[in-house]
Design a protein around this motif. Structure first.
Motif, PDB file in Angstrom:
ATOM      1  N   GLY A  81      75.693  62.918  -2.194  1.00  0.00           N
ATOM      2  CA  GLY A  81      75.695  61.570  -1.687  1.00  0.00           C
ATOM      3  C   GLY A  81      76.750  61.366  -0.617  1.00  0.00           C
ATOM      4  N   GLY A  82      76.673  60.208   0.040  1.00  0.00           N
ATOM      5  CA  GLY A  82      77.637  59.859   1.070  1.00  0.00           C
ATOM      6  C   GLY A  82      76.962  59.591   2.395  1.00  0.00           C
ATOM      7  N   GLY A  83      77.432  58.585   3.109  1.00  0.00           N
ATOM      8  CA  GLY A  83      76.834  58.208   4.371  1.00  0.00           C
ATOM      9  C   GLY A  83      75.740  57.174   4.176  1.00  0.00           C
ATOM     10  N   TYR A  84      75.110  56.811   5.280  1.00  0.00           N
ATOM     11  CA  TYR A  84      74.134  55.722   5.268  1.00  0.00           C
ATOM     12  C   TYR A  84      72.894  56.093   6.076  1.00  0.00           C
ATOM     13  N   LEU A  85      71.772  55.579   5.633  1.00  0.00           N
ATOM     14  CA  LEU A  85      70.559  55.572   6.432  1.00  0.00           C
ATOM     15  C   LEU A  85      70.489  54.223   7.131  1.00  0.00           C
ATOM     16  N   THR A  86      70.170  54.224   8.426  1.00  0.00           N
ATOM     17  CA  THR A  86      70.265  53.004   9.221  1.00  0.00           C
ATOM     18  C   THR A  86      68.971  52.757   9.993  1.00  0.00           C
ATOM     19  N   ASP A  87      68.964  51.636  10.739  1.00  0.00           N
ATOM     20  CA  ASP A  87      67.815  51.322  11.581  1.00  0.00           C
ATOM     21  C   ASP A  87      67.942  51.920  12.972  1.00  0.00           C
ATOM     22  N   GLY A  88      69.015  52.684  13.198  1.00  0.00           N
ATOM     23  CA  GLY A  88      69.204  53.353  14.482  1.00  0.00           C
ATOM     24  C   GLY A  88      69.826  52.480  15.536  1.00  0.00           C
ATOM     25  N   ALA A  89      70.068  51.208  15.237  1.00  0.00           N
ATOM     26  CA  ALA A  89      70.635  50.313  16.230  1.00  0.00           C
ATOM     27  C   ALA A  89      72.115  50.588  16.451  1.00  0.00           C
ATOM     28  N   ASP A  90      72.736  51.228  15.472  1.00  0.00           N
ATOM     29  CA  ASP A  90      74.142  51.569  15.616  1.00  0.00           C
ATOM     30  C   ASP A  90      74.305  53.060  15.358  1.00  0.00           C
ATOM     31  N   ARG A  91      75.470  53.549  15.508  1.00  0.00           N
ATOM     32  CA  ARG A  91      75.791  54.930  15.177  1.00  0.00           C
ATOM     33  C   ARG A  91      76.912  54.866  14.164  1.00  0.00           C
ATOM     34  N   PRO A 105      47.606  61.253   7.834  1.00  0.00           N
ATOM     35  CA  PRO A 105      48.048  61.581   9.193  1.00  0.00           C
ATOM     36  C   PRO A 105      48.632  60.402   9.952  1.00  0.00           C
ATOM     37  N   TYR A 106      48.896  59.269   9.292  1.00  0.00           N
ATOM     38  CA  TYR A 106      49.490  58.137   9.983  1.00  0.00           C
ATOM     39  C   TYR A 106      50.951  58.415  10.313  1.00  0.00           C
ATOM     40  N   PRO A 107      51.488  57.739  11.338  1.00  0.00           N
ATOM     41  CA  PRO A 107      52.926  57.855  11.610  1.00  0.00           C
ATOM     42  C   PRO A 107      53.720  57.402  10.388  1.00  0.00           C
ATOM     43  N   ASN A 108      54.596  58.269   9.894  1.00  0.00           N
ATOM     44  CA  ASN A 108      55.274  58.023   8.627  1.00  0.00           C
ATOM     45  C   ASN A 108      56.361  56.958   8.745  1.00  0.00           C
ATOM     46  N   ALA A 109      56.731  56.411   7.582  1.00  0.00           N
ATOM     47  CA  ALA A 109      57.912  55.556   7.489  1.00  0.00           C
ATOM     48  C   ALA A 109      59.129  56.373   7.908  1.00  0.00           C
ATOM     49  N   TYR A 110      60.030  55.732   8.661  1.00  0.00           N
ATOM     50  CA  TYR A 110      61.189  56.509   9.135  1.00  0.00           C
ATOM     51  C   TYR A 110      62.453  55.665   9.088  1.00  0.00           C
ATOM     52  N   THR A 111      63.560  56.386   9.137  1.00  0.00           N
ATOM     53  CA  THR A 111      64.886  55.797   9.146  1.00  0.00           C
ATOM     54  C   THR A 111      65.746  56.683  10.053  1.00  0.00           C
ATOM     55  N   PHE A 112      67.036  56.406  10.108  1.00  0.00           N
ATOM     56  CA  PHE A 112      67.940  57.236  10.915  1.00  0.00           C
ATOM     57  C   PHE A 112      69.106  57.703  10.057  1.00  0.00           C
ATOM     58  N   VAL A 113      69.497  58.951  10.263  1.00  0.00           N
ATOM     59  CA  VAL A 113      70.668  59.509   9.595  1.00  0.00           C
ATOM     60  C   VAL A 113      71.510  60.205  10.656  1.00  0.00           C
ATOM     61  N   ARG A 114      72.775  59.789  10.748  1.00  0.00           N
ATOM     62  CA  ARG A 114      73.691  60.327  11.766  1.00  0.00           C
ATOM     63  C   ARG A 114      73.048  60.280  13.153  1.00  0.00           C
ATOM     64  N   GLY A 115      72.338  59.182  13.426  1.00  0.00           N
ATOM     65  CA  GLY A 115      71.749  58.976  14.740  1.00  0.00           C
ATOM     66  C   GLY A 115      70.439  59.684  14.988  1.00  0.00           C
ATOM     67  N   GLN A 116      69.945  60.469  14.016  1.00  0.00           N
ATOM     68  CA  GLN A 116      68.704  61.213  14.179  1.00  0.00           C
ATOM     69  C   GLN A 116      67.609  60.606  13.312  1.00  0.00           C
ATOM     70  N   PRO A 139      72.785  48.339   1.057  1.00  0.00           N
ATOM     71  CA  PRO A 139      71.476  48.925   1.349  1.00  0.00           C
ATOM     72  C   PRO A 139      71.568  50.040   2.394  1.00  0.00           C
ATOM     73  N   GLY A 140      70.868  51.133   2.085  1.00  0.00           N
ATOM     74  CA  GLY A 140      70.882  52.288   2.968  1.00  0.00           C
ATOM     75  C   GLY A 140      71.880  53.362   2.573  1.00  0.00           C
ATOM     76  N   ARG A 141      72.715  53.078   1.583  1.00  0.00           N
ATOM     77  CA  ARG A 141      73.701  54.070   1.150  1.00  0.00           C
ATOM     78  C   ARG A 141      73.015  55.273   0.512  1.00  0.00           C
ATOM     79  N   ILE A 142      73.348  56.474   0.978  1.00  0.00           N
ATOM     80  CA  ILE A 142      72.899  57.720   0.357  1.00  0.00           C
ATOM     81  C   ILE A 142      73.814  57.930  -0.843  1.00  0.00           C
ATOM     82  N   PHE A 143      73.247  57.809  -2.071  1.00  0.00           N
ATOM     83  CA  PHE A 143      74.129  57.589  -3.211  1.00  0.00           C
ATOM     84  C   PHE A 143      74.267  58.803  -4.123  1.00  0.00           C
ATOM     85  N   ILE A 144      73.242  59.105  -4.892  1.00  0.00           N
ATOM     86  CA  ILE A 144      73.419  60.057  -5.977  1.00  0.00           C
ATOM     87  C   ILE A 144      72.079  60.691  -6.348  1.00  0.00           C
ATOM     88  N   LYS A 145      72.129  61.885  -6.874  1.00  0.00           N
ATOM     89  CA  LYS A 145      70.924  62.575  -7.322  1.00  0.00           C
ATOM     90  C   LYS A 145      70.355  61.882  -8.565  1.00  0.00           C
TER      91      LYS A 145
END
Length: 324
Positions: free
Chosen positions: A306-316, A228-239, A257-263
């Motif tokens: 694949g495609g796009g990036y997971l980010t720290d939310g500091a940018d869009r 029940p701990y607060p989970n690890a998180y990232t941002f995708v398309r600002g969310q 780093p952070g690239r959404i790549f491939i199955k």
């Protein structure tokens, strides 16, 4: 022995439960009032309710006051036992009984002094955690050690499982320590404070994923922040997106780093690690993710390609226009 107990949440509850079932007499229990703070609502078994249901006097306090110290003196304890008491105790209090104060801390001191020791031990790659019974002194978790028991950290363990395992050690460690003290056979071992590591309280910021970490570290990070701990998180398309299940990839993947790549098998590979552009790192394979509406998704349903990036939310990040 006659005991006054200071404790809170499930750690304090388990400690009091062990004392009630022992030959020792619990003269007074001191615990904190119920809190709505996020971390204090986890593992929230009530020390107050257990004490009252067993006819034990209870004092509710946020921190020691002159009135509380006077109340402990009236109880005439042989020893104070503390577990998960959240504020500093002065020498006037912890040295009050003939045998002082025995504190329980869920790490193998002097490593992982401070806060959230099981979580931090997993994140930092420790091979084991455990429980220490030590004498309280003027500094945090630095007193002489009497009893320690360890728990190995396995390759698929979660912090939730390991916290449960260390809580299960409480009766054995506590009653062993009290038995040695009562019989006069206790051998106290000073800590080597040159080996001390001291970790701070966790906040929401501490659960944000840094995709420049190696995938092996990120795998532990996700498991250390299991429900029940607060989970690890990232941002995708600002969310914000929470990661609830992941693993290290079989393949080696390069890029940013952070690239959404491939199955890969049943998950989606995210490029990770230092110098990822050199193509020498494993990726992190996401298997389960959770959106902020608390809906959990299979990662391949959430990321159908694949495609796009997971980010720290500091940018869009701009829309990914690179051919997939």
């Amino acid at each position: 022995m006659r005991v006054v107990m200071f404790g809170y949440q499930t750690w304090g509850h388990k400690t009091l439960e062990a004392l009630i079932g022992s030959d020792h007499e619990v003269a007074l229990v001191v615990t904190h009032p119920v809190s709505e703070q996020r971390y204090e609502s986890i593992w929230a078994d009530s020390v107050e309710d257990l004490a009252r249901s067993n006819g034990i006097d209870v004092e509710l306090a946020q921190r020691p006051t002159p009135e509380l110290i006077a109340r402990v003196k009236l109880a005439e304890p042989d020893i104070i036992v503390a577990n998960n008491w959240r504020t500093w105790l002065p020498r006037e209090l912890f040295d009050l009984p003939p045998h002082g104060t025995l504190n329980l801390h869920d790490s193998l001191l002097p490593r992982y002094t401070g806060f959230s020791p099981v979580i931090w031990s997993m994140i930092s790659g420790a091979s084991e955690t455990g429980l220490t019974a030590h004498r309280m002194d003027d500094d945090l978790d630095t007193g002489d050690v009497l009893v320690q028991k360890s728990v190995p950290i396995g390759p698929t363990d979660t912090a939730t499982e390991l916290v449960g395992a260390t809580i299960d050690l409480i009766p054995e460690v506590l009653l062993d320590a009290l038995g040695q003290i009562e019989s006069g056979t206790a051998t106290w071992t000073p800590q080597n404070l040159e080996e001390r590591t001291f970790f701070h309280k966790r906040s929401e910021r501490d659960s944000l994923i840094d995709w420049t970490w190696p995938a092996e570290d990120l795998d532990r990070f996700v498991r250390a922040l299991s429900d029940p701990y607060p989970n690890a998180y990232t941002f995708v398309r600002g969310q914000r997106l929470r990661i609830t299940k992941a693993r290290v990839s079989r393949g080696i993947y390069g890029g940013t780093p952070g690239r959404i790549f491939i199955k890969e098998a049943d998950g989606m590979v995210i490029v990770a690690g230092p110098n990822a552009h050199r193509g020498q790192n494993h990726g992190l394979v996401l298997e389960r993710v959770r959106t902020d509406d608390d809906v959990e998704h299979n990662a391949l349903d959430f990321f159908p390609h694949g495609g796009g990036y997971l980010t720290d939310g500091a940018d869009r990040a701009p829309e990914d226009l690179v051919a997939r």
